[in-house]
Motif scaffolding. Structure first.
Motif, short mmCIF file in Angstrom:
data_model
loop_
_atom_site.label_atom_id
_atom_site.label_comp_id
_atom_site.label_asym_id
_atom_site.label_seq_id
_atom_site.Cartn_x
_atom_site.Cartn_y
_atom_site.Cartn_z
N PRO A 1 37.81 5.74 7.98
CA PRO A 1 37.91 6.18 9.39
C PRO A 1 37.40 5.14 10.39
CG PRO A 1 36.74 7.78 8.02
CD PRO A 1 36.80 6.51 7.25
N MET A 2 36.85 4.03 9.89
CA MET A 2 36.47 2.87 10.71
C MET A 2 35.31 3.14 11.66
SD MET A 2 40.21 1.22 11.50
CE MET A 2 40.98 2.78 11.98
N CYS A 3 34.50 4.15 11.40
CA CYS A 3 33.27 4.40 12.16
C CYS A 3 33.52 4.59 13.65
CB CYS A 3 32.25 3.29 11.91
SG CYS A 3 31.44 3.47 10.30
N VAL A 4 34.63 5.25 13.97
CA VAL A 4 34.91 5.67 15.35
C VAL A 4 35.30 7.15 15.31
CG1 VAL A 4 35.65 3.38 16.09
CG2 VAL A 4 37.35 4.98 15.18
N HIS B 1 0.81 -1.22 0.00
CA HIS B 1 0.00 0.00 0.00
C HIS B 1 0.85 1.28 0.00
CE1 HIS B 1 -3.35 -2.69 0.84
NE2 HIS B 1 -2.71 -3.14 1.90
N GLY B 2 2.02 1.22 -0.62
CA GLY B 2 2.88 2.40 -0.70
C GLY B 2 3.80 2.59 0.48
N PHE B 3 3.75 1.67 1.46
CA PHE B 3 4.57 1.80 2.67
C PHE B 3 5.90 1.06 2.49
CE2 PHE B 3 0.41 2.78 4.30
CZ PHE B 3 0.65 3.79 5.21
N ALA B 4 6.94 1.68 2.96
CA ALA B 4 8.29 1.11 3.03
C ALA B 4 9.08 2.00 3.97
CB ALA B 4 8.95 1.06 1.64
N PRO B 5 10.22 1.57 4.44
CA PRO B 5 11.00 2.47 5.29
C PRO B 5 11.56 3.64 4.48
CG PRO B 5 12.24 0.48 4.82
CD PRO B 5 10.85 0.25 4.30
N ILE B 6 11.74 4.76 5.14
CA ILE B 6 12.55 5.83 4.57
C ILE B 6 14.00 5.39 4.68
CG2 ILE B 6 13.39 8.18 4.94
CD1 ILE B 6 10.59 8.98 5.73
N VAL B 7 14.70 5.35 3.57
CA VAL B 7 16.08 4.88 3.53
C VAL B 7 17.01 6.09 3.43
CG1 VAL B 7 17.77 3.42 2.37
CG2 VAL B 7 15.36 2.74 2.42
N VAL B 8 17.93 6.20 4.37
CA VAL B 8 18.91 7.27 4.37
C VAL B 8 20.29 6.65 4.20
CG1 VAL B 8 19.90 9.21 5.66
CG2 VAL B 8 17.46 8.66 5.89
N ILE B 9 21.05 7.16 3.23
CA ILE B 9 22.38 6.62 2.93
C ILE B 9 23.40 7.72 3.15
CG2 ILE B 9 23.76 5.36 1.23
CD1 ILE B 9 21.16 4.76 -0.28
N PRO B 10 23.89 7.86 4.39
CA PRO B 10 24.88 8.90 4.66
C PRO B 10 26.29 8.45 4.29
CG PRO B 10 24.34 7.75 6.68
CD PRO B 10 23.52 7.12 5.58
N ASP B 11 27.21 9.38 4.35
CA ASP B 11 28.61 9.10 4.03
C ASP B 11 29.39 8.88 5.32
OD1 ASP B 11 31.12 8.94 2.83
OD2 ASP B 11 31.40 11.12 2.88
N GLN B 12 30.00 7.70 5.46
CA GLN B 12 30.79 7.42 6.65
C GLN B 12 32.29 7.39 6.35
OE1 GLN B 12 29.62 5.05 4.75
NE2 GLN B 12 30.70 3.11 5.00
N LEU B 13 32.67 7.76 5.11
CA LEU B 13 34.08 7.68 4.70
C LEU B 13 34.74 9.04 4.54
CD1 LEU B 13 33.79 4.84 2.02
CD2 LEU B 13 34.46 4.61 4.42
N GLY B 14 34.04 9.99 3.96
CA GLY B 14 34.62 11.30 3.67
C GLY B 14 35.20 11.39 2.28
N GLU B 15 35.95 10.37 1.88
CA GLU B 15 36.51 10.23 0.53
C GLU B 15 36.43 8.76 0.15
OE1 GLU B 15 37.43 12.55 -1.48
OE2 GLU B 15 37.38 14.26 -0.11
N PRO B 16 36.38 8.46 -1.17
CA PRO B 16 36.21 7.06 -1.58
C PRO B 16 37.24 6.11 -0.99
CG PRO B 16 35.91 8.51 -3.46
CD PRO B 16 36.38 9.38 -2.33
N GLN B 17 38.51 6.55 -0.91
CA GLN B 17 39.57 5.65 -0.44
C GLN B 17 39.81 5.73 1.06
OE1 GLN B 17 40.91 3.46 -2.45
NE2 GLN B 17 39.96 4.22 -4.31
N SER B 18 39.15 6.65 1.76
CA SER B 18 39.38 6.80 3.19
C SER B 18 38.66 5.70 3.97
CB SER B 18 38.88 8.17 3.67
OG SER B 18 39.59 9.21 3.05
#
Length: 447
Positions: free
Chosen positions: A271-274, A252-269
């Motif tokens: 930071p290990m989520c700390v 019926h049109g329901f699904a979660p709102i999906v948020v995709i934030p950046d946890q790296l800063g740069e593609p090759q970085s």
């Protein structure tokens, strides 16, 4: 890049087929002639040598030096071996008599290498289109009118329900008036107010119900890409819109709102989520991002209505945050995550991310976080890896077993015929979200 050019599929369809046909046709033209036995032996030897060099490089770079932080799949190894074998045969043919055949042999070399590269990319699924290969944005910004409507009904940050609060059931709700047939994907900027982390733009998926004239409060699923990469990879290579549009069409049109934030800063970085000298990623993802969501989107606020997931390094982050912050997240969706955060060798990891403190490093590992948070009364966790993911599959086994011992309601699944690649992510999102969806109130009561 023009939109029509950016949309060209480079994993299947006419472009990969054209490259394959040209490569095979040129090689056939080069080799299809009467050849002295001695020359045949030379061609076979050089082709075999090329295959050997390709397989040796796979072993050296993937297995020995661990340059990619993942073991190449059998399919990728086959493509690399075939490409190097073709280069070997074409190189030997380039020194045979016949001007046209020499020209064709030289022309075949880049085509054979291109065919191999396309095959490896198709196997991993990182770059589905020419636009993604060029780094073009996957979508435009979320329209300001949509964000304004969402913000008008956003709950804000003042109220925080208790850790045992349940998600509002939405499984049997009728379709909200004015819901469009499809959801929307766009970029947003999530300020790093507290963390000061240099994050790139995030992507947001709003299901049809969120685009209605009076949008209901919906559950939240945060997804994190792998490293190297960025939010655009999860949005595009993970096929987020197609997957959740299909779910919404059946609900019926329901699904979660999906948020995709950046946890790296740069593609090759990485930071290990700390929080460290590499960036305050933990504060960004546990304070800045949730605060932005609650003040800008029409969402539920109970921890059971929030889940966090990710692929590879993003999967590691999801179990770190899910285990470390049950007051925020009641669901964890770990796809091919690691047993522990890593940035180089163990000592390099400790030095770069934890100021040289081995104790701080151990405290940030999923197993330590799970042990510290035991028992988990209301957390659902799903762990997925590819059938041929020989490196991270066993690590998923270990972390999922620890999560089960810690009291989480755990599902462990293996994607058939895939490895450490985006096909595993697609399969996981398409087939293994049901436990998370039940926790989020989208599939009836949680058992």
């Amino acid at each position: 890049m023009p939109a029509a050019l950016a949309a060209i599929d480079i994993t299947r369809g006419w472009l990969p087929a054209l490259v394959d046909v040209l490569a095979v046709g040129l090689m056939a033209f080069v080799l299809a002639r009467r050849t002295p036995r001695r020359t045949v032996v030379v061609l076979v030897v050089t082709a075999a040598l090329g295959v050997g060099v390709g397989l040796f490089l796979c072993w050296l770079l993937s297995d020995r030096l661990d340059l990619f932080d993942v073991s190449l799949s059998p399919i990728s190894r086959a493509w690399i071996a075939a490409a190097f074998g073709g280069v070997g045969a074409a190189t030997a043919s380039a020194f045979r008599p016949g001007g046209w055949r020499r020209t064709a042999a030289f022309a075949a070399i880049p085509l054979v290498l291109m065919a191999g590269a396309i095959g490896v990319n198709a196997d991993f699924g990182q770059y589905p289109t020419l636009g993604s290969l060029a780094g073009d944005p996957v979508a435009a910004s979320v329209p300001t009118s949509v964000l304004a409507l969402q913000a008008r009904h956003a709950p804000g940050t003042a109220r925080h329900p208790g850790p045992d609060a349940r998600a509002t059931p939405l499984g049997n709700t009728t379709t909200p008036a004015g819901s469009p047939p499809r959801g929307l994907v766009g970029t947003v900027t999530i300020p790093s107010t507290e963390s000061h982390f240099a994050a790139r733009p995030a992507y947001v998926y709003l299901p049809p119900a969120a685009l209605a004239a009076h949008p209901p409060a919906l559950p939240v699923l945060i997804l994190l890409s792998g490293q190297p990469g960025g939010p655009e990879n999860m949005a595009q290579s993970g096929k987020v819109r197609a997957t959740f549009d299909a779910f919404a069409a059946a609900h019926h049109g329901f699904a979660p709102i999906v948020v995709i934030p950046d946890q790296l800063g740069e593609p090759q970085s990485n930071p290990m989520c700390v929080d460290s000298a590499l960036g305050n990623v933990a504060t960004y993802l546990t304070v800045d991002v949730p605060d932005w969501i609650r003040t800008h989107l029409t969402v539920q606020t109970a921890p059971a209505a929030w889940a966090i997931g990710g692929f590879s390094e993003g999967g590691t982050c999801s179990i770190q945050f899910g285990a470390g912050h049950p007051e925020l997240y009641g669901g964890i969706f770990d796809i091919s995550g690691q047993l522990a955060p890593a940035n180089g060798t163990l000592q390099q990891t400790i030095d770069r991310g934890f100021g040289g403190s081995a104790a701080a490093y151990r405290a940030a590992t999923p197993l330590s976080l799970l042990a510290a948070g035991t028992p988990y009364r209301n957390t659902v966790a799903v762990f997925v890896s590819g059938q041929f993911d020989t490196k991270y599959g066993p690590q998923s086994d270990a972390v999922s077993a620890a999560a089960r011992r810690a009291g989480m309601r755990v599902t462990r699944a293996v994607s058939p015929g895939t490895a450490h690649d985006w096909h595993t992510v697609q399969w996981a999102l398409r087939t293994q979200l049901a436990p998370i969806e039940r926790q989020l109130g989208l599939e009836g009561p949680t058992s």
